[in-house]
Scaffold this motif. Structure first.
Motif, PDB file in Angstrom:
ATOM      1  N   SER A 119      10.288  47.904  46.773  1.00 15.28           N
ATOM      2  CA  SER A 119       9.727  48.674  48.506  1.00 15.28           C
ATOM      3  C   SER A 119       9.883  50.517  48.292  1.00 15.28           C
ATOM      4  N   PRO A 120       8.971  51.866  47.466  1.00 12.15           N
ATOM      5  CA  PRO A 120       9.214  52.575  47.201  1.00 12.15           C
ATOM      6  C   PRO A 120       8.915  53.316  48.945  1.00 12.15           C
ATOM      7  N   TRP A 121       8.332  52.743  49.549  1.00 14.42           N
ATOM      8  CA  TRP A 121       7.830  53.040  51.442  1.00 14.42           C
ATOM      9  C   TRP A 121       9.226  52.984  52.082  1.00 14.42           C
ATOM     10  N   ARG A 175      18.785  55.433  47.775  1.00 14.24           N
ATOM     11  CA  ARG A 175      18.035  56.035  46.452  1.00 14.24           C
ATOM     12  C   ARG A 175      17.321  54.115  46.402  1.00 14.24           C
ATOM     13  N   ASP A 176      16.376  54.341  45.403  1.00 14.60           N
ATOM     14  CA  ASP A 176      16.223  52.630  44.606  1.00 14.60           C
ATOM     15  C   ASP A 176      17.783  52.378  44.105  1.00 14.60           C
ATOM     16  N   ARG A 177      16.775  51.300  43.167  1.00 15.06           N
ATOM     17  CA  ARG A 177      17.325  50.434  42.276  1.00 15.06           C
ATOM     18  C   ARG A 177      17.977  50.390  41.252  1.00 15.06           C
ATOM     19  N   THR A 214      27.763  57.857  52.420  1.00 17.12           N
ATOM     20  CA  THR A 214      27.078  55.772  52.562  1.00 17.12           C
ATOM     21  C   THR A 214      25.608  56.115  51.590  1.00 17.12           C
ATOM     22  N   GLU A 215      25.961  54.700  51.089  1.00 19.54           N
ATOM     23  CA  GLU A 215      24.483  55.066  49.996  1.00 19.54           C
ATOM     24  C   GLU A 215      23.431  53.845  50.898  1.00 19.54           C
ATOM     25  N   VAL A 216      22.458  54.603  51.065  1.00 22.27           N
ATOM     26  CA  VAL A 216      21.291  53.127  51.272  1.00 22.27           C
ATOM     27  C   VAL A 216      20.565  52.849  50.677  1.00 22.27           C
ATOM     28  N   ILE A 217      20.517  51.096  49.929  1.00 17.49           N
ATOM     29  CA  ILE A 217      19.928  51.020  48.237  1.00 17.49           C
ATOM     30  C   ILE A 217      18.605  50.575  48.908  1.00 17.49           C
ATOM     31  N   THR A 218      17.137  51.223  48.984  1.00 12.14           N
ATOM     32  CA  THR A 218      16.155  50.334  49.035  1.00 12.14           C
ATOM     33  C   THR A 218      16.090  48.687  48.860  1.00 12.14           C
ATOM     34  N   GLU A 266       9.327  60.020  47.828  1.00 10.78           N
ATOM     35  CA  GLU A 266       7.763  59.607  47.040  1.00 10.78           C
ATOM     36  C   GLU A 266       6.966  61.008  47.787  1.00 10.78           C
ATOM     37  N   ARG A 267       6.573  60.777  49.351  1.00  6.10           N
ATOM     38  CA  ARG A 267       5.978  61.972  49.038  1.00  6.10           C
ATOM     39  C   ARG A 267       6.260  63.388  48.506  1.00  6.10           C
TER      40      ARG A 267
END
Length: 242
Positions: free
Chosen positions: A156-158, A128-130, A148-152, A164-165
Motif C-alpha cells: 500500500s505505497p499510497w 515507513r513501509d514493512r 511513534t512508528e506508523v507502518i503502512t 513516494e511522490r
C-alpha cells in the motif's frame, strides 16, 4: 500579454522539458510576473504525453509532526545496485536526509535517523513501509527517540504518499536522465538535486514556493537570467540588476 513574457514562457519551457505549466507559473511569480496559470499553458509549446498527476493532500493537519522514510534502488553503470534512503519532513516537504549504501542494514538505517533528527528535533510520527531491512534494532532506536512508528499496510505505497511522490520526482527529474557510475557519483548527483529541490524548485503544495522560501523579485530590478541547476537539467530564474 507582452511579447517579452510570451518569449520567457517559451524559453523556460524549452530549457526545462520536464516542467509543466504549474512549475513555470511558479517561476514567473518569483520573478514578479503576475499571470494566470492558464495563460502560461496557452503559450507553452505543445508536447505529446500525459499531464503530471496532482499532489494529493495527506495528513495535512498534523504535517508539522510527521516525517517519512523510504528507500529506492538505483542501478549503476556496472549493474551494481545502490540503495538510496530519504527522510522527508511533511511540514514543508524538506528532504531532511539522503544517504546511499550497497547494504541497507538496520544499524545503518538507525544511524541515519539519529543523524537526521537531533534528540530535541525528532518528529512525533515516522511513516515507513514493512521492508525487512528496518528490523527490531531500528524500531528500538526510534522508540528511544520518542518517535511513534506508523507502518503502512502491505503493498500500500499510497499510504505513504508524500515520500513516494518525492521518490518519483527524483527519478523523473534527475536519475532517469543521468548515468550513475558509482556510489560517490550518486552522492554528488543527489546533493545537487537536493539543493535545487530546497532552494529553487517551486511546489504546488507550498503555494508554488520552495521548502526554503524564495523572495519575489519585482520586474523593476532588471532582466531575467537563467541559472543552470542539476547539471543543466533544470534552471532557476532570477532578475539581474542592470
Amino acid at each position: 500579454m507582452d511579447r517579452e513574457i510570451r518569449d520567457l514562457i517559451r524559453q523556460m519551457n524549452s530549457a526545462n522539458p520536464l516542467w509543466g505549466a504549474p512549475r513555470i507559473h511558479g517561476e514567473l511569480l518569483k520573478l514578479g510576473i503576475e499571470v494566470s496559470q492558464a495563460t502560461v499553458a496557452k503559450y507553452m509549446m505543445r508536447r505529446r504525453g500525459a499531464p503530471s498527476p496532482t499532489w494529493r493532500s495527506f495528513l495535512r493537519n498534523q504535517a508539522e509532526g510527521i516525517a517519512a522514510i523510504d528507500m529506492f534502488v538505483v542501478a549503476s553503470a556496472s549493474f551494481r545496485l545502490l540503495y538510496v534512503m530519504i527522510i522527508l519532513g511533511h511540514a514543508r516537504r524538506e528532504l531532511v536526509r539522503t544517504a546511499v549504501t550497497e547494504h541497507p542494514t538496520a544499524a545503518w538505517l538507525s544511524r541515519q535517523v539519529t543523524e537526521a533528527f537531533p534528540w530535541d528535533t525528532a518528529p512525533r510520527y515516522l511513516l515507513r513501509d514493512r521492508d525487512a531491512s528496518y528490523g527490531s534494532y531500528f524500531s528500538s532506536r526510534v522508540k528511544a527517540m520518542d518517535i511513534t512508528e506508523v507502518i503502512t499496510a502491505p503493498r500500500s505505497p499510497w499510504q505513504n504518499a508524500f515520500v513516494e511522490r518525492v521518490i518519483g520526482s527524483i527519478r523523473r527529474e534527475c536519475l532517469d536522465h543521468i548515468l550513475v557510475f558509482n556510489e560517490r557519483h550518486l552522492h554528488r548527483v543527489l546533493f545537487s538535486y537536493v539543493d535545487y529541490y530546497h532552494r529553487s524548485r517551486t511546489h504546488l503544495s507550498l503555494d508554488k514556493d520552495c521548502p526554503d522560501p524564495r523572495p519575489i523579485m519585482p520586474r523593476r530590478i532588471g532582466k531575467v537570467i537563467a541559472i543552470p541547476k542539476v547539471g543543466g537539467l533544470h534552471h532557476r530564474y532570477e532578475r539581474l540588476a542592470a
